[in-house]
Write a protein that holds these residues in place. Structure first.
Motif, PDB file in Angstrom:
ATOM      1  N   SER A  42       0.833  -1.205   0.000  1.00 25.34           N
ATOM      2  CA  SER A  42       0.000   0.000   0.000  1.00 25.34           C
ATOM      3  C   SER A  42       0.870   1.258   0.000  1.00 25.34           C
ATOM      4  O   SER A  42       0.592   2.213  -0.737  1.00 25.34           O
ATOM      5  CB  SER A  42      -0.928  -0.005   1.219  1.00 25.34           C
ATOM      6  OG  SER A  42      -1.818  -1.111   1.173  1.00 25.34           O
ATOM      7  N   TYR A  83      -5.066   2.560  -3.200  1.00 24.33           N
ATOM      8  CA  TYR A  83      -3.733   2.192  -2.710  1.00 24.33           C
ATOM      9  C   TYR A  83      -3.729   0.956  -1.820  1.00 24.33           C
ATOM     10  O   TYR A  83      -2.749   0.216  -1.771  1.00 24.33           O
ATOM     11  CB  TYR A  83      -3.092   3.384  -1.989  1.00 24.33           C
ATOM     12  CG  TYR A  83      -3.598   3.648  -0.586  1.00 24.33           C
ATOM     13  CD1 TYR A  83      -2.883   3.207   0.526  1.00 24.33           C
ATOM     14  CD2 TYR A  83      -4.788   4.359  -0.354  1.00 24.33           C
ATOM     15  CE1 TYR A  83      -3.329   3.462   1.813  1.00 24.33           C
ATOM     16  CE2 TYR A  83      -5.236   4.608   0.919  1.00 24.33           C
ATOM     17  CZ  TYR A  83      -4.510   4.161   2.012  1.00 24.33           C
ATOM     18  OH  TYR A  83      -4.955   4.396   3.287  1.00 24.33           O
ATOM     19  N   GLN A  84      -4.847   0.691  -1.091  1.00 24.84           N
ATOM     20  CA  GLN A  84      -4.848  -0.441  -0.176  1.00 24.84           C
ATOM     21  C   GLN A  84      -5.510  -1.682  -0.776  1.00 24.84           C
ATOM     22  O   GLN A  84      -5.609  -2.712  -0.111  1.00 24.84           O
ATOM     23  CB  GLN A  84      -5.558  -0.067   1.122  1.00 24.84           C
ATOM     24  CG  GLN A  84      -7.032   0.308   0.962  1.00 24.84           C
ATOM     25  CD  GLN A  84      -7.699   0.558   2.300  1.00 24.84           C
ATOM     26  OE1 GLN A  84      -7.602  -0.252   3.224  1.00 24.84           O
ATOM     27  NE2 GLN A  84      -8.362   1.695   2.417  1.00 24.84           N
TER      28      GLN A  84
END
Length: 486
Positions: A203, A283-284
């Motif tokens: 991430s 992003y995660q």
């Protein structure tokens, strides 16, 4: 509404059954209780099926790492706020803002590794494999993305000492983004059953790349993404420029010059802000290389456009994640004298039985595709009719692939021809000159212009003996010496 109706209906029935005998009251009450419970479950089931169907579809798609680009492409393209830069304050650790726009920016993001460090070798390879003229057209941006300030200071000192003249010349910049600009990196979703520290690592890496892309958005016309443990092919910029020129007039989002991870992925610089926003949004969710695939699909480039030989090779032995071993190598990489063929415009045809969609045009493309025909017979051919007569300096033809090494041309010859006859669809040459035979499925010849005295209109691969194996023509490469005056 269903529940309310059921409830009122039950109240009405209860008033009616109050007038009945005690036994019938008990029976009716039991029956109505069961009925209400059934109605409750039916209502919940119907509601769930409507509300959760979209989520179930998304889960199914995410589980296979395949989002449906057609569902989102128009919405994604129209998000105007994606075209703006992200408001971040960058620290210049070495170098200053560029004084002029370049042709290509090369972006590297690096963190402290538990084992090994390849960043200095990567920077060295970029500069050493570029000519003086090529160096004028590139900018190298290194982002030190570790939060360990002492490590960053040490790396800046090493970079400044080894590459001082490149920093002074304005082609090398080292930057850093303070930790305060990063989103939450702890307690993230554990997709794909990744351990918590792995989720945090990948991430943060997505955010690192987003910040790097955002910084590089206005530095050049094009941007290529590299890792910090890469070796470059000689004169890679010249090869990249030749490929970009050959794609003029065609739509593309990503051109790939390596088949590994996020190495060698080329973008238009005007797409970088949108890609940066995209990486920050998700992003995660998944690793960066998967997100890059989805980004390409969302902008309506369905197929991979990858060129061979590869221009960049992974050289690191230890991963930046926990120092784990990472022995991945690109077997299509060639370091010396990389020269992309010209492959002038031509019409392609064959009388072989083509398998599925592996048509003739795919062998003549510089993209990672090939022609595949069913067992050819004596006299079968693969023909090329050039749009204009040409002078040829070199020809190279490769058949078969690594996983189908027997699907080669076992017995064949290469011929070139002149004097075209026929209509547009059925054009062919009247006379041919044989240049040689295939050996172990391959053919290569140089100095053709001194061996063939006429301007070449046609070229054909001729099967000289039937074979039971199928035939893959992996690549046809033609280098021209000059264009004849017409």
């Amino acid at each position: 509404v269903t529940l309310l109706y059921a409830f009122l209906h039950v109240r009405h029935d209860l008033k009616y059954f109050d007038k009945m005998r005690c036994l019938r009251k008990r029976s009716a009450a039991s029956f109505l209780g069961v009925l209400v419970i059934c109605l409750l479950f039916m209502n919940l089931y119907i509601e769930d099926s409507y509300v959760l169907e979209g989520d179930k579809q998304l889960i199914r798609e995410t589980a296979t790492h395949q989002l449906n680009p057609e569902r989102y492409v128009h919405t994604f393209k129209d998000l105007s706020n994606f075209s703006g830069s992200i408001n971040i304050s960058y620290r210049y650790l070495a170098g200053t803002p560029l004084s002029r726009k370049r042709y290509l920016t090369i972006g590297l993001s690096s963190v402290k590794r538990k084992k090994g460090n390849y960043l200095l070798e990567t920077i060295k390879s970029i500069f050493e494999q570029s000519s003086y003229e090529e160096l004028k057209e590139i900018a190298v941006v290194v982002q030190l993305a570790d939060f360990d300030s002492s490590w960053c200071e040490g790396m800046v000192q090493d970079i400044s000492q080894k590459f001082a003249h490149h920093i002074i010349a304005g082609r090398l910049i080292v930057i850093h983004v303070p930790e305060e600009y990063y989103p939450v990196l702890d307690g993230l979703k554990r997709n794909y059953n990744d351990p918590e520290d792995r989720v945090k690592f990948r991430s943060k890496q997505n955010v690192d790349y987003a910040f790097l892309l955002n910084f590089c958005a206005n530095l050049s016309d094009y941007y290529v993404m590299l890792e910090d443990d890469v070796r470059c092919s000689k004169n890679f910029l010249t090869a990249v420029k030749k490929v970009i020129t050959s794609r003029e007039g065609s739509y593309w989002v990503t051109l790939e010059f390596s088949k590994l991870g996020y190495i060698g992925k080329l973008y238009h610089s005007h797409d970088l802000p949108r890609l940066a926003h995209f990486l920050l949004m998700f992003y995660q969710e998944m690793p960066c290389d998967w997100l890059l695939i989805h980004f390409r699909g969302l902008l309506a480039q369905k197929e991979v456009i990858r060129f061979k030989p590869s221009l960049f090779q992974h050289m690191g032995y230890y991963s930046s994640y926990k120092g784990a071993e990472n022995k991945l190598k690109d077997d299509d990489f060639e370091e010396e004298s990389f020269d992309i063929p010209d492959n002038p415009p031509a019409n392609l045809h064959t009388n072989m039985n083509v398998f599925e969609n592996y048509e003739a045009s795919k062998a003549y493309s510089s993209i990672d595709e090939y022609f595949w025909g069913k067992a050819p017979s004596t006299g079968d051919f693969y023909g090329i009719v050039f749009e204009k007569p040409i002078k040829i300096s070199k020809i190279k033809i490769v058949t078969g692939t690594e996983d189908r090494q027997n699907d080669i041309l076992h017995h064949g010859a290469l011929e070139v021809g002149e004097k075209i006859v026929g209509s547009k669809k059925g054009r062919q040459c009247t006379t041919y000159l044989r240049l040689g035979e295939f050996k172990n499925g391959n053919f290569e010849i140089t100095d053709v212009e001194n061996k063939v005295l006429f301007d070449i209109n046609c070229m054909r691969i001729l099967v000289t003996k039937s074979q039971k194996e199928w035939l893959i023509i992996r690549s046809i490469s033609i280098w021209t010496s000059q264009t004849p005056n017409q």
